[in-house]
Design an enzyme around this catalytic site. Structure first.
Site, PDB file in Angstrom:
ATOM      1  N   TYR A 293       0.846  -1.191   0.000  1.00  0.00           N
ATOM      2  CA  TYR A 293       0.000   0.000   0.000  1.00  0.00           C
ATOM      3  C   TYR A 293       0.882   1.242   0.000  1.00  0.00           C
ATOM      4  O   TYR A 293       1.215   1.820   1.039  1.00  0.00           O
ATOM      5  CB  TYR A 293      -0.947  -0.006   1.209  1.00  0.00           C
ATOM      6  CG  TYR A 293      -1.980  -1.118   1.164  1.00  0.00           C
ATOM      7  CD1 TYR A 293      -2.240  -1.834   0.003  1.00  0.00           C
ATOM      8  CD2 TYR A 293      -2.713  -1.451   2.301  1.00  0.00           C
ATOM      9  CE1 TYR A 293      -3.178  -2.847  -0.035  1.00  0.00           C
ATOM     10  CE2 TYR A 293      -3.667  -2.466   2.267  1.00  0.00           C
ATOM     11  CZ  TYR A 293      -3.887  -3.159   1.101  1.00  0.00           C
ATOM     12  OH  TYR A 293      -4.821  -4.164   1.072  1.00  0.00           O
TER      13      TYR A 293
ATOM     14  N   HIS B 180      -0.690 -12.265   0.281  1.00  0.00           N
ATOM     15  CA  HIS B 180      -1.548 -11.269  -0.350  1.00  0.00           C
ATOM     16  C   HIS B 180      -2.303 -11.787  -1.579  1.00  0.00           C
ATOM     17  O   HIS B 180      -3.500 -11.525  -1.726  1.00  0.00           O
ATOM     18  CB  HIS B 180      -0.721 -10.043  -0.732  1.00  0.00           C
ATOM     19  CG  HIS B 180      -1.504  -8.786  -0.839  1.00  0.00           C
ATOM     20  ND1 HIS B 180      -0.963  -7.537  -0.631  1.00  0.00           N
ATOM     21  CD2 HIS B 180      -2.803  -8.555  -1.129  1.00  0.00           C
ATOM     22  CE1 HIS B 180      -1.895  -6.606  -0.787  1.00  0.00           C
ATOM     23  NE2 HIS B 180      -3.018  -7.203  -1.109  1.00  0.00           N
TER      24      HIS B 180
ATOM     25  N   SER C 284     -12.863  -4.146   0.132  1.00  0.00           N
ATOM     26  CA  SER C 284     -13.788  -3.311  -0.652  1.00  0.00           C
ATOM     27  C   SER C 284     -15.232  -3.688  -0.371  1.00  0.00           C
ATOM     28  O   SER C 284     -16.030  -3.904  -1.301  1.00  0.00           O
ATOM     29  CB  SER C 284     -13.495  -3.410  -2.151  1.00  0.00           C
ATOM     30  OG  SER C 284     -12.282  -2.790  -2.483  1.00  0.00           O
ATOM     31  N   PRO C 285     -15.632  -3.782   0.898  1.00  0.00           N
ATOM     32  CA  PRO C 285     -16.997  -4.226   1.212  1.00  0.00           C
ATOM     33  C   PRO C 285     -18.077  -3.258   0.760  1.00  0.00           C
ATOM     34  O   PRO C 285     -19.241  -3.650   0.626  1.00  0.00           O
ATOM     35  CB  PRO C 285     -16.982  -4.347   2.743  1.00  0.00           C
ATOM     36  CG  PRO C 285     -15.940  -3.364   3.180  1.00  0.00           C
ATOM     37  CD  PRO C 285     -14.880  -3.446   2.119  1.00  0.00           C
ATOM     38  N   LEU C 286     -17.692  -2.006   0.499  1.00  0.00           N
ATOM     39  CA  LEU C 286     -18.664  -1.012   0.047  1.00  0.00           C
ATOM     40  C   LEU C 286     -18.612  -0.815  -1.467  1.00  0.00           C
ATOM     41  O   LEU C 286     -19.292   0.056  -2.000  1.00  0.00           O
ATOM     42  CB  LEU C 286     -18.425   0.323   0.758  1.00  0.00           C
ATOM     43  CG  LEU C 286     -18.516   0.280   2.282  1.00  0.00           C
ATOM     44  CD1 LEU C 286     -18.146   1.638   2.883  1.00  0.00           C
ATOM     45  CD2 LEU C 286     -19.909  -0.136   2.728  1.00  0.00           C
TER      46      LEU C 286
END
Length: 281
Positions: free
Chosen positions: A53, A128, A208-210
């Site tokens: 990241y 990952h 990325s649950p949204l």
């Protein structure tokens, strides 16, 4: 906040994903620190990060270092916070994402993450993403060796299919504690992995649950309808929907503003009825 389990550790039912604070479009560090502190104030005790990241080639681990600084500068007790990081992805600095699942790289990456996080052992270390150039058993075998060596306290995998979940759990001797896959109302294809994790009692961490960075405002339709019933945001309804799927689900919404994670953290107080769920995916 309610708690859920990763391995033998209890964590908040809603976690914090650190990626938006370190990749393209990231805010300044002061706002990021405030966002992490706001999460802690709201009762969040799971923070997800990765050495990949970052943006530029010379800032590997940007997000890990940021989280370490935020925890060190927080005025309260952080001993109960589980920082989960990952290794096996790389960003060469040209905007691309590449892979290196070789044991040699994972050993080196873990050592570097240990130093950036300033810990003797990483709370949760996750492979990952599968590297097609490296046998999956070799990559997961490296995670097992790190676990056996005490470099990491718990082991997880990310972006895995059901066969890989079973293989990883076998290689780890039944010690696989988490699977982190993409899952959201707009990305339901990880349903079989969620079902398997529920069956095995392994934590399922939707990333990325949204719906992903820049797409959270697309939660309209049925989510907006249910949100209006309760006077809350569609995003909060979406996270409550995740929690309703299984007790092993622990969403990790990314955030780069204090207000975002403060809203997300309240999802565990929203109980959706059967009528609500009938409207949702």
């Amino acid at each position: 906040m309610q708690s859920r389990r990763i391995g033998d550790v209890q964590v908040s039912a809603i976690g914090l994903g650190g990626m938006p604070m370190s990749i393209e479009g990231r805010p300044d560090e002061e706002r990021s620190i405030r966002t992490i502190h706001a999460a802690l104030d709201a009762g969040v005790t799971l923070i997800d990060t990765a050495d990949a990241y970052h943006i530029h080639a010379d800032e590997v681990g940007h997000n890990e270092s940021l989280i370490a600084r935020a925890l060190a500068s927080y005025g309260g007790d952080t001993s109960g916070v589980l920082v989960a990081t990952k290794g096996g992805h790389l960003r060469p600095g040209d905007g691309s994402w590449t892979l290196d699942g070789s044991p040699a790289h994972l050993f080196e990456a873990c050592e570097a993450s240990l130093k950036r996080l300033g810990v003797d052992a990483i709370g949760l270390y996750q492979f990952h993403r599968p590297d097609p150039k490296v046998p999956y058993a070799d990559s997961v075998g490296a995670i097992r060796d790190l676990l056996d060596a005490g470099k990491i306290r718990m082991a997880g995998i990310s972006n895995a299919n059901p066969a890989q979940i079973r293989e990883a759990n076998e290689i780890l001797g039944g010690r696989l504690v988490s699977v982190q896959n993409q899952f959201s109302p707009s990305f339901l294809s990880s349903g079989p992995e969620l079902t398997l994790c529920d069956e095995l009692g392994i934590a399922f961490l939707p990333w990325s649950p949204l719906g992903g960075i820049g797409r959270t405002d697309q939660l309209g339709g049925s989510f907006a309808t249910v949100a209006e019933r309760y006077g809350v945001s569609p995003q909060r309804v979406c996270l409550a929907w995740h929690l309703s799927k299984s007790p092993v689900v622990i969403p990790i919404p990314g955030a780069s503003r204090p207000e975002s994670i403060q809203d997300s953290a309240q999802a565990d107080t929203l109980t959706l009825t059967a009528d609500d769920l009938a409207l949702l995916p």
